[in-house]
Design an enzyme around this catalytic site. Structure first.
Site, PDB file in Angstrom:
ATOM      1  N   ASN A  80     -25.511 -32.827  64.315  1.00 51.89           N
ATOM      2  CA  ASN A  80     -25.200 -34.640  64.340  1.00 51.89           C
ATOM      3  C   ASN A  80     -24.629 -34.856  62.999  1.00 51.89           C
ATOM      4  O   ASN A  80     -23.769 -36.244  63.634  1.00 51.89           O
ATOM      5  CB  ASN A  80     -27.346 -34.996  64.186  1.00 51.89           C
ATOM      6  CG  ASN A  80     -27.738 -34.893  65.357  1.00 51.89           C
ATOM      7  OD1 ASN A  80     -27.359 -35.218  66.530  1.00 51.89           O
ATOM      8  ND2 ASN A  80     -28.911 -33.465  65.603  1.00 51.89           N
TER       9      ASN A  80
ATOM     10  N   ARG B  80     -43.845 -31.941  45.891  1.00 48.27           N
ATOM     11  CA  ARG B  80     -43.349 -32.187  47.202  1.00 48.27           C
ATOM     12  C   ARG B  80     -41.939 -33.917  45.892  1.00 48.27           C
ATOM     13  O   ARG B  80     -41.560 -34.226  45.865  1.00 48.27           O
ATOM     14  CB  ARG B  80     -43.987 -33.259  47.520  1.00 48.27           C
ATOM     15  CG  ARG B  80     -42.771 -33.069  49.080  1.00 48.27           C
ATOM     16  CD  ARG B  80     -43.957 -34.102  49.749  1.00 48.27           C
ATOM     17  NE  ARG B  80     -44.248 -32.697  50.240  1.00 48.27           N
ATOM     18  CZ  ARG B  80     -43.870 -31.254  51.385  1.00 48.27           C
ATOM     19  NH1 ARG B  80     -43.187 -32.347  51.713  1.00 48.27           N
ATOM     20  NH2 ARG B  80     -44.429 -30.581  52.020  1.00 48.27           N
TER      21      ARG B  80
ATOM     22  N   MET C 114     -35.339 -30.883  56.997  1.00 44.91           N
ATOM     23  CA  MET C 114     -36.330 -30.317  57.777  1.00 44.91           C
ATOM     24  C   MET C 114     -37.988 -30.418  56.480  1.00 44.91           C
ATOM     25  O   MET C 114     -37.935 -30.090  55.964  1.00 44.91           O
ATOM     26  CB  MET C 114     -36.455 -29.012  58.042  1.00 44.91           C
ATOM     27  CG  MET C 114     -35.320 -28.830  59.406  1.00 44.91           C
ATOM     28  SD  MET C 114     -36.600 -29.825  60.509  1.00 44.91           S
ATOM     29  CE  MET C 114     -37.297 -28.802  61.060  1.00 44.91           C
TER      30      MET C 114
ATOM     31  N   ASN D  54     -33.471 -41.830  60.395  1.00 45.53           N
ATOM     32  CA  ASN D  54     -33.799 -40.243  61.090  1.00 45.53           C
ATOM     33  C   ASN D  54     -33.436 -40.116  62.860  1.00 45.53           C
ATOM     34  O   ASN D  54     -33.480 -40.776  63.477  1.00 45.53           O
ATOM     35  CB  ASN D  54     -34.941 -40.418  60.649  1.00 45.53           C
ATOM     36  CG  ASN D  54     -35.532 -38.557  60.973  1.00 45.53           C
ATOM     37  OD1 ASN D  54     -34.099 -37.538  61.156  1.00 45.53           O
ATOM     38  ND2 ASN D  54     -36.510 -38.423  62.193  1.00 45.53           N
TER      39      ASN D  54
ATOM     40  N   HIS E 203     -35.037 -38.113  65.828  1.00 43.67           N
ATOM     41  CA  HIS E 203     -36.433 -37.057  66.309  1.00 43.67           C
ATOM     42  C   HIS E 203     -35.955 -36.570  67.743  1.00 43.67           C
ATOM     43  O   HIS E 203     -35.878 -37.161  68.721  1.00 43.67           O
ATOM     44  CB  HIS E 203     -37.612 -38.007  66.211  1.00 43.67           C
ATOM     45  CG  HIS E 203     -38.779 -37.159  66.737  1.00 43.67           C
ATOM     46  ND1 HIS E 203     -39.165 -35.414  65.480  1.00 43.67           N
ATOM     47  CD2 HIS E 203     -39.693 -36.782  67.755  1.00 43.67           C
ATOM     48  CE1 HIS E 203     -39.909 -35.285  66.284  1.00 43.67           C
ATOM     49  NE2 HIS E 203     -40.189 -35.368  67.485  1.00 43.67           N
TER      50      HIS E 203
ATOM     51  N   THR F 288     -40.150 -44.503  58.138  1.00 42.89           N
ATOM     52  CA  THR F 288     -41.734 -44.884  57.487  1.00 42.89           C
ATOM     53  C   THR F 288     -42.379 -43.679  57.328  1.00 42.89           C
ATOM     54  O   THR F 288     -42.184 -42.847  57.281  1.00 42.89           O
ATOM     55  CB  THR F 288     -42.289 -46.011  57.874  1.00 42.89           C
ATOM     56  OG1 THR F 288     -42.776 -45.166  59.631  1.00 42.89           O
ATOM     57  CG2 THR F 288     -41.549 -47.068  59.063  1.00 42.89           C
TER      58      THR F 288
ATOM     59  N   GLU G 144     -45.428 -42.839  57.529  1.00 45.11           N
ATOM     60  CA  GLU G 144     -45.668 -41.686  58.316  1.00 45.11           C
ATOM     61  C   GLU G 144     -44.751 -41.377  59.401  1.00 45.11           C
ATOM     62  O   GLU G 144     -43.727 -41.664  60.008  1.00 45.11           O
ATOM     63  CB  GLU G 144     -46.667 -43.268  59.574  1.00 45.11           C
ATOM     64  CG  GLU G 144     -47.465 -41.812  60.108  1.00 45.11           C
ATOM     65  CD  GLU G 144     -48.431 -43.393  60.833  1.00 45.11           C
ATOM     66  OE1 GLU G 144     -49.274 -42.848  61.985  1.00 45.11           O
ATOM     67  OE2 GLU G 144     -48.466 -44.490  61.154  1.00 45.11           O
TER      68      GLU G 144
ATOM     69  N   ASP H  46     -42.065 -39.690  61.749  1.00 41.82           N
ATOM     70  CA  ASP H  46     -41.879 -39.760  63.347  1.00 41.82           C
ATOM     71  C   ASP H  46     -42.287 -41.258  63.652  1.00 41.82           C
ATOM     72  O   ASP H  46     -42.470 -41.697  64.844  1.00 41.82           O
ATOM     73  CB  ASP H  46     -42.022 -38.210  64.428  1.00 41.82           C
ATOM     74  CG  ASP H  46     -41.742 -37.537  63.309  1.00 41.82           C
ATOM     75  OD1 ASP H  46     -40.226 -37.503  62.612  1.00 41.82           O
ATOM     76  OD2 ASP H  46     -41.756 -36.002  63.992  1.00 41.82           O
TER      77      ASP H  46
ATOM     78  N   THR I  35     -26.921 -32.347  73.328  1.00 39.12           N
ATOM     79  CA  THR I  35     -25.263 -32.884  73.338  1.00 39.12           C
ATOM     80  C   THR I  35     -25.686 -34.496  73.765  1.00 39.12           C
ATOM     81  O   THR I  35     -24.547 -35.265  72.985  1.00 39.12           O
ATOM     82  CB  THR I  35     -25.031 -32.415  74.893  1.00 39.12           C
ATOM     83  OG1 THR I  35     -25.466 -30.411  74.454  1.00 39.12           O
ATOM     84  CG2 THR I  35     -23.705 -33.101  75.835  1.00 39.12           C
TER      85      THR I  35
HETATM   86  C1  GRF Z   1     -31.587 -31.896  66.245  1.00 41.70           C
HETATM   87  O1  GRF Z   1     -32.325 -31.357  66.812  1.00 41.70           O
HETATM   88  C2  GRF Z   1     -32.526 -33.382  65.424  1.00 41.70           C
HETATM   89  O2  GRF Z   1     -33.042 -34.092  66.394  1.00 41.70           O
HETATM   90  C3  GRF Z   1     -33.867 -32.697  65.231  1.00 41.70           C
HETATM   91  O3  GRF Z   1     -33.754 -31.573  63.993  1.00 41.70           O
HETATM   92  C4  GRF Z   1     -31.787 -30.596  65.257  1.00 41.70           C
HETATM   93  C5  GRF Z   1     -30.747 -30.786  63.981  1.00 41.70           C
HETATM   94  O4  GRF Z   1     -29.683 -30.767  65.021  1.00 41.70           O
HETATM   95  N1  GRF Z   1     -33.952 -33.954  63.828  1.00 41.70           N
HETATM   96  P1  GRF Z   1     -28.511 -30.436  63.914  1.00 41.70           P
HETATM   97  O5  GRF Z   1     -28.801 -29.773  61.826  1.00 41.70           O
HETATM   98  O6  GRF Z   1     -28.004 -31.874  63.502  1.00 41.70           O
HETATM   99  O7  GRF Z   1     -28.229 -29.336  64.527  1.00 41.70           O
END
Ligand code: GRF
Length: 197
Positions: A18, A73, A98, A115, A117, A149, A151, A153, A180
């Site tokens: 991404n 954290r 993550m 973000n 998701h 936010t 909370e 997702d 994709t």
């Molecule tokens: C994606 O599916 C995104 O929605 C999720 O983690 C994945 C990350 O893929 N949060 P990449 O590292 O962008 O290839």
């Protein structure tokens, strides 16, 4: 090229596909000239992930901040904020980052933090979204770009992409189909925010 005044910082933990889609869109769609925007840095909490190499190929500064080196954290997030803020970001983009973020971090970037998701929120927050969608018999799955936010997702939805769940789908096949669409949607959502000022 107009003066750059909108720095984008992208956080990753993995392959960064991404992130790469956003970087390519920034180049191809001339975000520098059109919005005074650029991807100023890519930061990973894991060393040696594929995304860092992609960023370097595009001459984007990278940094690695390994969360395992921090006692808490809060300590990790404080160090991460310092690293991010060196770039004075207009936008902080989580792209497969993550980590659960502390409320202090989220508050610090309020209005500037987004973000992606891999589900149609508010369904399937958390992990294993594709398998859970298959197990529930969903006919459609997808991904959501949202503001972050405190909370997990939650937060205002900025955009969504929908794909069909096909008979016999595995989580892997569905994930690839969704990804994709993520690569189309996430750059578009970022560009819309840039265009909105
Ligand atoms: C994606 O599916 C995104 O929605 C999720 O983690 C994945 C990350 O893929 N949060 P990449 O590292 O962008 O290839």
């Amino acid at each position: 090229m107009s003066a750059v005044h909108k720095n984008i910082v992208i956080l990753i933990s993995g392959s960064g596909s991404n992130m790469a889609a956003i970087v390519r869109a920034a180049e191809r769609r001339h975000w520098g000239d059109r919005y005074g925007a650029r991807v100023a840095a890519v930061i990973s909490n894991k060393a040696e992930v594929g995304g860092l190499g992609v960023a370097r190929e595009h001459h984007i500064p990278t940094a690695v901040l390994d969360h395992k080196g921090f006692a808490s954290r809060e300590a990790f997030d404080a160090a991460l904020m310092t690293e991010i803020d060196r770039h004075g970001p207009a936008l902080v983009v989580l792209a497969g980052f993550m980590r659960i973020l502390t409320p202090g971090f989220v508050q610090h970037y309020e209005g500037r933090l987004i973000n992606i998701h891999p589900s149609l929120l508010p369904a399937f927050t958390g992990l294993n979204t594709h398998q859970r969608a298959i197990d529930m018999g969903c006919r459609f799955a997808g991904a959501t770009v949202h503001r972050v936010t405190a909370e997990l997702d939650h937060g205002d939805i900025l955009d969504q992409a929908v794909v069909p769940v096909l008979p016999g789908d595995t989580a892997q096949a569905l994930a690839a189909r969704v990804l994709t669409q993520e690569h189309i949607m996430y750059p578009r959502a970022v560009e819309q925010l840039l265009a909105a000022g």
